[in-house]
Enzyme design. Structure first.
Site, mmCIF file in Angstrom:
data_model
loop_
_atom_site.group_PDB
_atom_site.id
_atom_site.type_symbol
_atom_site.label_atom_id
_atom_site.label_comp_id
_atom_site.label_asym_id
_atom_site.label_seq_id
_atom_site.Cartn_x
_atom_site.Cartn_y
_atom_site.Cartn_z
ATOM 1 N N ASP A 131 0.716 -1.325 -0.045
ATOM 2 C CA ASP A 131 -0.043 -0.167 -0.021
ATOM 3 C C ASP A 131 0.864 1.266 0.043
ATOM 4 O OD1 ASP A 131 -2.247 1.449 -0.070
ATOM 5 O OD2 ASP A 131 -2.653 1.288 2.123
ATOM 6 N N HIS A 138 -3.778 13.744 1.263
ATOM 7 C CA HIS A 138 -3.856 12.750 2.274
ATOM 8 C C HIS A 138 -2.725 13.006 3.288
ATOM 9 C CE1 HIS A 138 -5.084 9.468 4.469
ATOM 10 N NE2 HIS A 138 -3.922 8.794 4.225
ATOM 11 N N GLU A 204 -10.677 3.824 3.819
ATOM 12 C CA GLU A 204 -9.866 4.529 3.056
ATOM 13 C C GLU A 204 -9.993 4.181 1.640
ATOM 14 O OE1 GLU A 204 -5.761 3.799 4.388
ATOM 15 O OE2 GLU A 204 -6.044 5.205 5.895
ATOM 16 N N GLU A 206 -9.356 3.882 -1.963
ATOM 17 C CA GLU A 206 -8.040 3.916 -2.689
ATOM 18 C C GLU A 206 -8.407 3.224 -4.080
ATOM 19 O OE1 GLU A 206 -4.610 2.150 -0.599
ATOM 20 O OE2 GLU A 206 -5.472 2.853 1.338
ATOM 21 N N ASP A 238 -9.110 0.147 2.121
ATOM 22 C CA ASP A 238 -8.328 -0.240 3.095
ATOM 23 C C ASP A 238 -8.793 0.121 4.493
ATOM 24 O OD1 ASP A 238 -5.927 -0.768 4.640
ATOM 25 O OD2 ASP A 238 -4.932 1.061 4.208
ATOM 26 N N ARG A 242 -8.118 3.366 13.830
ATOM 27 C CA ARG A 242 -7.529 4.542 13.897
ATOM 28 C C ARG A 242 -6.615 4.466 15.460
ATOM 29 N NH1 ARG A 242 -6.114 5.596 8.976
ATOM 30 N NH2 ARG A 242 -7.912 6.143 7.825
ATOM 31 N N GLN A 245 -4.143 2.045 15.469
ATOM 32 C CA GLN A 245 -2.904 2.344 14.611
ATOM 33 C C GLN A 245 -2.161 3.399 15.563
ATOM 34 O OE1 GLN A 245 -4.277 4.359 11.068
ATOM 35 N NE2 GLN A 245 -2.210 4.489 9.969
ATOM 36 N N LYS A 258 -4.224 -2.486 10.404
ATOM 37 C CA LYS A 258 -4.443 -2.575 8.932
ATOM 38 C C LYS A 258 -4.948 -3.941 8.192
ATOM 39 C CE LYS A 258 -3.613 1.996 7.804
ATOM 40 N NZ LYS A 258 -4.633 2.586 6.938
ATOM 41 N N THR A 262 -9.112 -5.704 4.240
ATOM 42 C CA THR A 262 -8.957 -5.311 2.677
ATOM 43 C C THR A 262 -9.842 -5.550 1.714
ATOM 44 O OG1 THR A 262 -6.487 -4.733 3.623
ATOM 45 C CG2 THR A 262 -7.196 -3.824 1.343
ATOM 46 N N GLU A 369 -9.942 12.049 7.947
ATOM 47 C CA GLU A 369 -9.848 13.682 7.306
ATOM 48 C C GLU A 369 -11.062 14.327 7.304
ATOM 49 O OE1 GLU A 369 -7.118 13.800 3.824
ATOM 50 O OE2 GLU A 369 -7.547 11.651 4.026
HETATM 51 CA CA CA Z 1 -4.160 2.835 3.089
#
Ligand code: CA
Length: 422
Positions: A131, A138, A204, A206, A238, A242, A245, A258, A262, A369
């Site tokens: 990834d 971002h 996420e 992507e 993804d 948080r 993380q 993560k 996915t 975000e």
């Molecule tokens: Ca990612």
């Protein structure tokens, strides 16, 4: 002037799968035998049947029957000559001008499946998943949250496409439920961590590309040959925890936050189908080192959306509107960088873009975000609010290239959140 490409299959103008697209996927009909198909409108062309009928016997296929396999890997390994030939043959057979299928009802019965009657599988056996972190906005937004606007980008960010090695075993196809993961978290003011279900589950938005022929260990792929190794693109979510993380990521980066799930879309849109939507990559400053400079560095105009639907809502609500062109690094640069040390890529490897955020607030590609780490909750049309995704929520990402009177689309990647004990 040639007449516009048209199929005898009726395809509405807003369909993602007109004859100009022809994405590849693995479908499983009621007989339980998963095999290779191409999407057209609401239907699937069964390539294994066309193969049995002798349509794919030219030298490009090297005597292999790649379309009766339950993954695209063998087809991916054949490379661009076979990919081009297959597209040419399928496009010809589907054309309004070609009688072979158009005028033979019994043959059509064998060759076509309704998409609603089959189960879509993962398109490839994914051996390796990487990834990247290639959207400037971002990286800048996340860096601002962690370190302030002055130090938002790390010094390496504009010199190399930053990435980490992810986990291939937990990549799932669209429609798979996403179980809320548990793990260690530690609020900044707590003395020690606690264990439990994540309280800040995120998506996420992507995209990712699938590798065709690999490169040998020790032999980098020069940037101008990168496209020979890239088959096509899919949508990707993804999923990220948080709070897990934040506690685990230093010093070695993402791990359990993560690798629990996915999701990718089932249809792989080829670089050939994307060709009409090719755009020059925006200027890079500073100029990259020579191994990252291509003769013509390109990206694609792909419109992307994320939609959220809670269990109380009647319809999904769009929460992100962004575009693939928001990526700073190109897919060719990502591939050239990935192999520059001699790292070997293999057919079916998945290389993802990183969250694709743009400059505007509504183009931010994750809740982190959009809500600025939960400080500004999203207000949904039915009065509900969200800091993160909750159990029962469904998150769907979709994307398409807009032509004059047709779309080359990716379908969707969707996942519903279920509780840690469901
Ligand atoms: Ca990612």
């Amino acid at each position: 002037m040639t007449s516009p490409l048209r199929s005898f299959i009726e395809v509405p103008a807003d369909s993602h799968f007109p004859i100009q697209n022809l994405p590849f996927g693995i479908f499983e009909p009621r007989d339980g035998k998963a095999r290779v198909g191409v999407a057209i409108g609401d239907l699937i062309v069964d390539l294994s049947v066309l193969d049995e009928l002798g349509h794919f016997r030219s030298s490009e296929f090297r005597g292999r029957n790649v379309f009766s396999e339950d993954s695209l890997n063998a087809f991916l390994a054949l490379g661009r000559p076979a990919w081009r030939k297959t597209r040419e043959i399928v496009q010809h057979l589907l054309s309004a001008e070609t009688p072979t299928l158009r005028d033979d009802g019994r043959l059509r019965e064998k060759v076509f499946h309704a998409q609603k009657d089959v189960v879509m599988k993962l398109p490839a056996r994914i051996g390796n998943y990487t990834d990247f972190y290639s959207s400037y906005h971002h990286a800048h937004n996340v860096g601002t949250m962690l370190r302030g606007p002055e130090n938002a980008l790390m010094p390496n960010w504009k010199w190399l496409p930053v990435a980490y090695h992810g986990r291939a075993s937990s990549v799932v196809v669209s429609g798979t439920n996403v179980r809320r993961p548990s793990g260690q978290t530690k609020p900044p003011d707590a003395a020690s961590p606690t264990f439990g279900p994540t309280k800040s589950l995120d998506y996420e938005l992507e995209m990712a590309f699938l590798i065709g022929p690999g490169n040998s260990l020790g032999e980098p792929v020069p940037i101008d040959r990168a496209v020979d190794h890239i088959f096509g693109l899919v949508l990707m979510n993804d999923w990220s925890a948080r709070d897990i993380q934040a506690w685990e990521y230093q010093p070695l980066g993402p791990f359990l936050a993560k690798n629990f799930c996915t999701s990718i879309s089932p249809w792989v849109v080829t670089l050939q189908a994307l060709e009409p939507f090719r755009k020059p990559l925006p200027l890079q400053d500073p100029e990259p080192l020579p191994y990252l400079r291509a003769k013509s560095n390109f990206t694609f105009d792909i419109q992307l959306e994320a939609r959220l639907q809670t269990s109380l809502m009647d319809a999904p609500h769009i929460i992100t509107r962004t575009n693939f062109q928001n990526l700073y690094w190109s897919i060719a640069q990502q591939l050239a960088h990935h192999t520059v040390n001699g790292c070997n890529l293999e057919p079916g490897d998945l290389l993802a873009s990183g969250t694709i955020s743009g400059a505007t607030e509504d183009s931010r590609g994750c809740m982190l975000e959009l809500t600025w780490r939960g400080a500004n909750p999203l207000k949904l049309p039915n009065g509900e609010t969200r800091k993160w995704v909750e159990n029962g929520d469904t998150l769907t990402i979709t994307g398409w290239c807009q032509g004059d009177d047709y779309r080359v689309g990716f379908g969707e990647v969707s996942g519903r959140i279920i509780g840690s004990d469901e």
